[in-house]
Design a protein around this motif. Structure first.
Motif: not given
Length: 539
Positions: A494-500, A21-33, A416-425
């Motif tokens: 790992g999924a959260l790190f991908a998200k930010v 979707a507009q905001e993807p869901t990051f799959d922990p199992d994909a990182v693991r793979a 500021p872009i990184v700060a906003e990314a962290a906030k969104k995550a």
């Protein structure tokens, strides 16, 4: 055909491509793979130029193909090939210190460590020595360690690191530039003496344990290994115990100098050392072919598609070496975890088709001295404009982090872009918790900074359980065979790190304006003096 079940599972997971979707869901199992494949024993530690590294490179290229990314190498493939020279010692080097009418011969690694030479197979030096404090020659920044010293044709002796209290990123940069500064003053070699702080962090026996690896550098069309300080013929580290008599002969006790360097703002003055130093050194060379894996996603906005945001992560590790039962260094955290999260971010970004183009690069030779990134930064595959770099290197994923440290963010409008990314995550930004490590200059993003490109490098933070987990990893597993899949990975982290990082890359790629260095940033002034600058935000 005998395929390991874990590898088969990894391949099956990576084939499934979810629809975002507009905001993807990051799959922990994909990182693991991805980590499971890249850190498997079959890849033998992914050393630069090895068969295991080539397998890893093909794996990443297959992921880029599956995303529909375009090959970015000059030959129309995903592989930007480069020659990497490996230099190893040919026999034991010998350093002789002559003072007080006596020769002190140092050839044991308990006393001295000498790096193999990439520039000369045989080195013979015989020259006076001069102590130059921390070895900083930047009067414009208030650092004048060479003041009143004549070092032309001489060997410069310097302390490791930088004065306490310096901004860590500036200190890390000047520390990495010591050989260049010495060369510009006419010195022929550099001897480094560890400070007390450096010794506490990295005792001498640990230095010895990691000293058996080769020196590495990329080879140019002239057949020479690239060096930023070609005039420096030898790089030597001297055990403080072995250096003590030399300083005593100069009536400048080393213990007092080290104690001064231990104080905040302490900057020992330079002076001529008695006698001379003689060095004999022989090296053998081996050239190997390796590759950066490079792909691009064209931007969707015709006005901005000529500008590129770079995503980088080093694919190599340190291979098989050392003594003991297990000598295979899998590099699960360093940097299979970084490559895995970069792949997942790339997958999401490719679905979004941002306004700017995006260049994706899995880099070789980071462990040998940021080699692949330096080559790519100096030999860009995209003839367009690289406006920013986001680097993925060794996120420690043994705990669920609640903050990140964004190295370099404060230097440009990327902040500021990184700060906003962290906030969104749903996490926060924290300052550098380990300034003594000088991390800003120790990963691939820095080679792009040196070419004038704003960059950011995030690591998982120290809040909550973070500090203990991170320091435990550095102390016990960093560059050790135990950096493998037996570590207690938290794949949700790992999924959260991908998200930010995804929010960061997308913010950069969709922004109306390209990132700009702040006017007060040392790095912007140093490496991009002619570029347009932005006013720094008020504190």
């Amino acid at each position: 055909m005998n395929v390991k079940p874990a590898l088969l599972a990894a391949l099956l997971v990576t084939v499934a491509t979810p629809v975002y979707a507009q905001e993807p869901t990051f799959d922990p199992d994909a990182v693991r793979a991805h980590v499971t494949f890249l850190a498997d024993d079959l890849l033998e530690g992914r050393d630069t130029g090895s068969r295991g590294y080539d397998i890893a490179a093909n794996y990443v290229a297959s992921q880029f193909t599956m995303m529909g990314l375009k090959p970015a190498a000059p030959d129309g493939t995903f592989f930007q090939k480069l020659t990497v020279r490996e230099a190893r010692l040919d026999g034991a080097p010998k350093l002789t210190l002559t003072f007080g009418g006596k020769d002190t011969v140092l050839s044991d690694t308990a006393q001295v460590l000498v790096r193999p030479s990439l520039g000369d197979k045989a080195v013979t030096l015989d020259a006076p020595m001069v102590f130059a404090g921390f070895g900083f020659d930047r009067p414009d920044l208030g650092f004048d360690d060479y003041r009143g010293l004549d070092v032309k044709g001489k060997i410069v002796v310097v302390l490791t690191g930088f004065p306490k209290g310096m901004p860590s990123e500036l200190g890390a940069h000047l520390n990495s530039d010591k050989a260049v500064m010495a060369m510009k003053r006419g010195a022929v070699a550099v001897i480094s003496v560890p400070t007390n702080e450096d010794t506490a962090r990295r005792p001498w026996d640990k230095r010895v344990a990691i000293s058996d690896g080769p020196s590495k550098g990329w080879v140019g069309s002239d057949g020479k290994a690239f060096s930023r300080a070609p005039g420096i013929k030898a790089s030597i580290t001297l055990n403080p115990d072995a250096a003590t008599p030399l300083f005593a002969a100069a009536k400048k006790p080393l213990a007092k100098i080290l104690a001064e360097a231990d104080k905040k703002g302490g900057r020992p003055k330079g002076f001529a050392l008695p006698g001379k130093a003689s060095l004999t050194l022989a090296s053998t060379w081996k050239d190997v072919i390796s590759e950066n894996v490079v792909a691009m996603l064209p931007g969707s906005d015709p006005k901005l598609a000529g500008e590129f945001v770079g995503m980088t992560a080093h694919l190599d590790h340190i291979g098989i070496h050392g003594k003991g039962e297990d000598t295979l260094h899998n590099g699960a955290m360093d940097n299979a975890s970084g490559v895995a999260t970069m792949i997942e971010v790339a997958k999401a970004v490719a679905k979004d088709r941002p306004r700017r183009s995006v260049l994706f690069a899995a880099l070789t030779g980071e462990e040998g001295g940021l080699i692949g990134s330096d080559y790519l930064a100096r030999h860009p595959v995209a003839k367009s404009d690289l406006v920013a770099v986001v680097n993925f290197d060794m996120p420690v994923l043994t705990y669920m982090f609640s903050d990140v440290v964004a190295f370099g963010a404060e230097n440009s409008t990327m902040g500021p872009i990184v700060a906003e990314a962290a906030k969104k995550a749903g996490i926060k930004l924290s300052p550098d918790p380990m300034p003594e490590e000088g991390l800003f200059t120790r990963s691939d993003h820095y080679r792009f900074v040196q070419q004038g490109v704003p960059a950011v490098f995030m690591m998982t933070g120290f809040a909550g359980p973070g500090e203990k987990a991170f320091r435990d990893f550095l102390k016990t597993h960093y560059h050790q065979p135990s950096d493998d899949l037996k570590l207690p990975f938290n794949w949700d982290a790992g999924a959260l790190f991908a998200k930010v990082n995804y929010f960061t890359v997308l913010g950069l790629a969709n922004g109306d304006e390209r990132p700009k260095w702040y006017a007060n940033s040392f790095f912007g002034k140093e490496f991009a003096p002619g570029a347009a600058k932005a006013d720094a935000p008020a504190k």
